[in-house]
Structure formats: structure tokens, C-alpha cells
Design a protein around this motif. Structure first.
Motif: not given
Length: 253
Positions: A8-11, A35-37, A56-61
Motif C-alpha cells: 500500500h505505497l499510497d499510504d 499496489n492494492v486498493g 508498479i501494478y495496481a489492484a482495485i477493490g
């Protein structure tokens, strides 16, 4: 090459030294991070990060903590984000009966709905499970995702793991694998098939030994890889390569 498949690098805790975190990754040979939402805003941040950084790749949820706040507009926007080219999974989703921040029935309904949305989007799922083993097992048996999925920071027994492996799931190991007296996770790590495991940090949480008490970061996934190597009698590079290949297989990269 090492892939931290859950961070969670957007923390906000990374805002002050984000560039240093990226440099630490480079020095530790962490070549990829997912990076997981956990809700809509964090999912949108994940997608932005993925577009800004090649590694970086993303997961959303929507995480079970936030399940009761989800609306039709949430699902519509997440389904749009799911079409972005660097979105590789739907998650983290699942059940959390430890903190119970959303009513359990709503958690279950939202989890099932997101499995269906992931199926529609053609994405695997990333599953959060805390103190909800039986209900979660019942749901994934009845709603097995078409593109598979991973149990992030796996915390269940080997008996449960055998059922999940038969259903096609992957198991991911994080900092707790390095904790003393964590016998359940070590038992699973000893026996998990070499083509069905991933490694992660869950940064900024779950910091591995010998860094416990400090903020976690993707570079620390090396400690998880090293511990897994000790348990399996394998070299770090071999464990890292297998985990990387497994991630490519699950996430379609």
C-alpha cells in the motif's frame, strides 16, 4: 527479480520519502510491486501510481472494513478502473471478523458481488481473511472465481490450505512467516506446492524480523523470501524466481 505482490505505497506514511522507498527497492532487487486498493479512493490512487511508475501494478477493490459504504456508483467506477491496462487484480476483498467494521452479512454480500465483478472484468482476486475461515471457505466453494486468486498473508491451517489449493488458489506469505512461534504458517510454507506461492510485504504493515516495530516497505520482502528459502532448503534467488513466475501466471503478465 523479486515481486512484492501486495503493498500500500499510497499510504500517507510514505509521502515524506517515497523516492527513497523506490531507491531501496532498486537496491534490494525488488523489480515489481502490486499496489492494492481497499476502497474507491485508494483504488484510484493505485491506478495513478501504476501509470506513473513502470515497476508498479495496481489492484482495485473494497476491503471488508469498508463494505457497508459501497454504493452502485462505487461498483460502476471500479468496473471502469478494472479496464485500465496496469490493473491486474480485483482486491483486496474478503471477510474480516476480527474488527467487524462492517456487519458480517454485508461483508459476505459485498465479497460475493466483487467476485462476480472480477469475473466480468476477467481479473483474479486478492483475498483478505481474518478470523472468518469457514464462511470464507463456503463462499469461495460456491463462487470460485473464474480467473483464480490468492489468499494474501495466508493465516489458515494446512488443512484449509489443501482445500484452497484444490480450488485453484495461490497462497501468499508475508512478514508473519518470519515471526517466532508462528508454527501454522511455517507448516503451510513447508508443504505448499512450488508453483502456488507468492511473497508480499503488505507495506506499511506486517514488518518482518528483524525490523519489527518499524514501518514496512517493499525492500523488506527479501526477508520473507529468505525465510521461505530456509524452510524449503532453497537459495534466495530460486525462491524469488519461482514466486515471480507464479505471479506472472496468476496475474497474466
Amino acid at each position: 527479480m523479486i515481486w512484492d505482490t501486495h503493498a500500500h505505497l499510497d499510504d500517507p506514511r510514505f509521502e515524506g520519502d517515497f523516492q527513497q522507498i523506490l531507491e531501496n527497492m532498486r537496491l534490494a532487487q525488488i523489480t515489481r510491486v502490486t499496489n492494492v486498493g481497499f476502497d474507491l479512493p485508494s483504488s484510484e490512487r493505485s491506478v495513478r501510481l501504476a501509470h506513473q511508475h513502470e515497476s508498479i501494478y495496481a489492484a482495485i477493490g473494497v476491503h471488508p472494513h469498508d463494505a457497508q459504504g459501497a454504493t452502485d456508483a462505487t461498483w460502476e467506477r471500479l468496473s471502469q478502473l478494472a479496464q485500465e491496462d496496469k490493473v491486474i487484480a480485483w482486491g483486496e476483498i474478503g471477510l474480516d471478523y476480527y474488527r467487524d467494521l462492517s456487519p458480517r452479512k454485508i461483508q459476505q454480500e459485498v465479497f460475493i458481488h466483487q467476485i462476480e465483478l472480477a469475473d466480468q472484468a476477467g481479473l483474479p482476486i486478492i483475498i483478505h481473511n481474518r478470523d472468518a475461515h469457514q464462511d470464507l471457505l463456503n463462499i469461495v466453494k460456491a463462487h470460485n472465481p473464474k480467473k483464480g486468486g490468492v489468499f494474501h498473508c495466508y493465516s489458515g491451517s494446512w488443512e484449509m490450505a489443501k482445500i484452497l489449493l484444490k480450488l485453484g488458489f495461490y497462497l501468499s506469505f508475508a512478514g508473519p512467516l518470519t515471526f517466532k512461534n508462528n508454527r501454522n504458517t511455517v507448516e503451510v510454507a513447508k508443504q505448499v506446492p512450488l508453483d502456488r506461492f507468492l511473497v508480499e510485504t503488505d507495506s506499511p504493515y506486517l514488518t518482518p524480523e528483524p525490523y519489527r516495530g518499524k514501518r514496512n516497505e517493499p525492500a523488506r520482502v527479501r526477508e520473507v523470501v529468505a525465510r521461505l528459502g530456509e524452510i524449503r532448503g532453497m537459495e534466495i534467488d530460486e525462491v524469488a524466481q519461482l514466486a515471480f513466475e507464479n505471479g506472472n501466471r496468476l496475474f497474466g503478465l
